[in-house]
Design an enzyme around this catalytic site. Structure first.
Site, short mmCIF file in Angstrom:
data_model
loop_
_atom_site.label_atom_id
_atom_site.label_comp_id
_atom_site.label_asym_id
_atom_site.label_seq_id
_atom_site.Cartn_x
_atom_site.Cartn_y
_atom_site.Cartn_z
N PHE A 6 -14.69 -2.54 1.25
CA PHE A 6 -14.59 -2.84 2.69
C PHE A 6 -15.94 -3.24 3.26
O PHE A 6 -16.97 -2.64 2.94
CB PHE A 6 -14.10 -1.60 3.44
CG PHE A 6 -12.59 -1.42 3.42
CD1 PHE A 6 -11.81 -1.95 2.40
CD2 PHE A 6 -11.97 -0.71 4.43
CE1 PHE A 6 -10.42 -1.79 2.39
CE2 PHE A 6 -10.59 -0.54 4.43
CZ PHE A 6 -9.81 -1.07 3.42
N GLU A 59 0.79 -1.24 0.00
CA GLU A 59 0.00 0.00 0.00
C GLU A 59 0.82 1.29 0.00
O GLU A 59 1.83 1.41 0.70
CB GLU A 59 -0.91 -0.01 1.25
CG GLU A 59 -1.90 1.13 1.27
CD GLU A 59 -3.06 0.84 2.22
OE1 GLU A 59 -3.37 -0.33 2.45
OE2 GLU A 59 -3.65 1.80 2.73
C1 E4P Z 1 -7.27 -4.90 3.08
O1 E4P Z 1 -6.76 -4.81 2.02
C2 E4P Z 1 -7.34 -3.85 4.09
O2 E4P Z 1 -6.05 -3.36 4.37
C3 E4P Z 1 -7.96 -4.33 5.36
O3 E4P Z 1 -8.84 -5.39 5.13
C4 E4P Z 1 -8.57 -3.18 6.12
O4 E4P Z 1 -9.27 -3.64 7.22
P1 E4P Z 1 -9.65 -2.76 8.49
O5 E4P Z 1 -10.97 -2.11 8.24
O6 E4P Z 1 -9.71 -3.76 9.58
O7 E4P Z 1 -8.54 -1.76 8.68
#
Ligand code: E4P
Length: 262
Positions: free
Chosen positions: A161, A79
């Site tokens: 998400f 990232e």
């Molecule tokens: C995936 O690529 C993300 O970095 C991760 O699932 C984010 O999750 P979080 O909402 O627990 O930070």
């Protein structure tokens, strides 16, 4: 469904057989608190004595990404610092720099996905990088319009998400939504079904999970990225379907379908 490990703690991946892995700066910072990863942190600081904190984190991203690539057979998503999220040029430059570093470390660029925030600027940057065969994973994605913009820009993969939407609704309403009622789950299903219905090639990877029920609801999605804690819960489950979701390819999982209303 291809299972992906979501972590900076790469030793923990070895217990499972994920196809790919995703990581991010906060997961890596969490990992370097553990004694076993301290040598990697010390090396990054020692080798770059004049580096800023941000530069040390970049070195750690490459170091951790390289270690993860030795463990998984597929791709690693690495990232870009979220502080660059509103700067097209900075994202493009950082994407090129990271790919160059991975290639110099001997890894094929096809095995690296540059993870960029799904802002307007992030999507523009991804469009430029994809034309250079630098593949991207558009993260921090919470809505269908963001997802469509990514697909139209030709990005390789999106990470809608679940958990952050779930957290927000829970905070606002006090309700702990479950199963198909979970608004985070509904958001990802809507995106996945829309992509299948209209034939977009961009891969959809459900991310940010809070519990195994969310994972089960999204079985059938192209990929799911899951933390080692939740992978362990799935592995310990009495349910054979849940256990199957810890393996590289859970191809028979098809809970979500394009017939659903989008
Ligand atoms: C995936 O690529 C993300 O970095 C991760 O699932 C984010 O999750 P979080 O909402 O627990 O930070």
């Amino acid at each position: 469904t291809k299972v992906v490990a979501d972590t900076g703690d790469f030793q923990s991946i070895k217990a499972y057989t994920p196809r790919d892995a995703t990581t991010n700066p906060s997961l890596i910072l969490k990992a370097v608190q553990k004694d076993e990863y301290k040598p990697l942190l010390e090396k990054a600081v020692r080798d770059n004595p004049h580096a800023s904190t941000g530069e040390v984190i970049d070195k750690l991203l490459i170091a951790f990404g390289g270690e993860i690539l030795k463990i998984v057979s597929g791709r690693v998503s690495t990232e870009i610092d979220a502080r660059l999220s509103f700067d097209v040029e900075a994202n493009v430059a950082k994407g090129r720099e990271l790919i160059d570093l991975y290639e110099r470390a001997g890894f094929d660029r096809e095995r690296v996905l540059i993870k960029i925030a799904s802002t307007w600027e992030g999507i523009k940057a991804a469009e430029i990088l994809e034309k250079e065969m630098i593949h991207t994973n558009l993260t921090l994605l919470f809505s269908l319009p963001q997802a469509i913009a990514c697909a139209e820009a030709g990005v390789q993969l999106i990470s809608p998400f679940v958990g952050r939407i779930y957290d927000w609704y829970k905070k606002q309403t006090g309700i702990e939504y479950e199963g198909a009622e979970d608004p985070g789950v509904q958001s990802v299903k809507k995106i996945y079904n829309y992509f299948r219905k209209f034939g977009y090639e961009t891969e959809v990877m459900g991310a940010s999970f809070r519990n195994t029920s969310q994972i089960l609801e999204l079985a059938g999605c192209d990929l799911l990225t899951i933390s080692p804690d939740l992978l362990q819960k799935l592995a310990d489950s009495n349910d054979p379907v849940e256990r199957k979701l810890t393996a590289d390819s859970a191809g028979a999982m098809a809970k979500i379908s394009v017939d659903e209303k989008t």
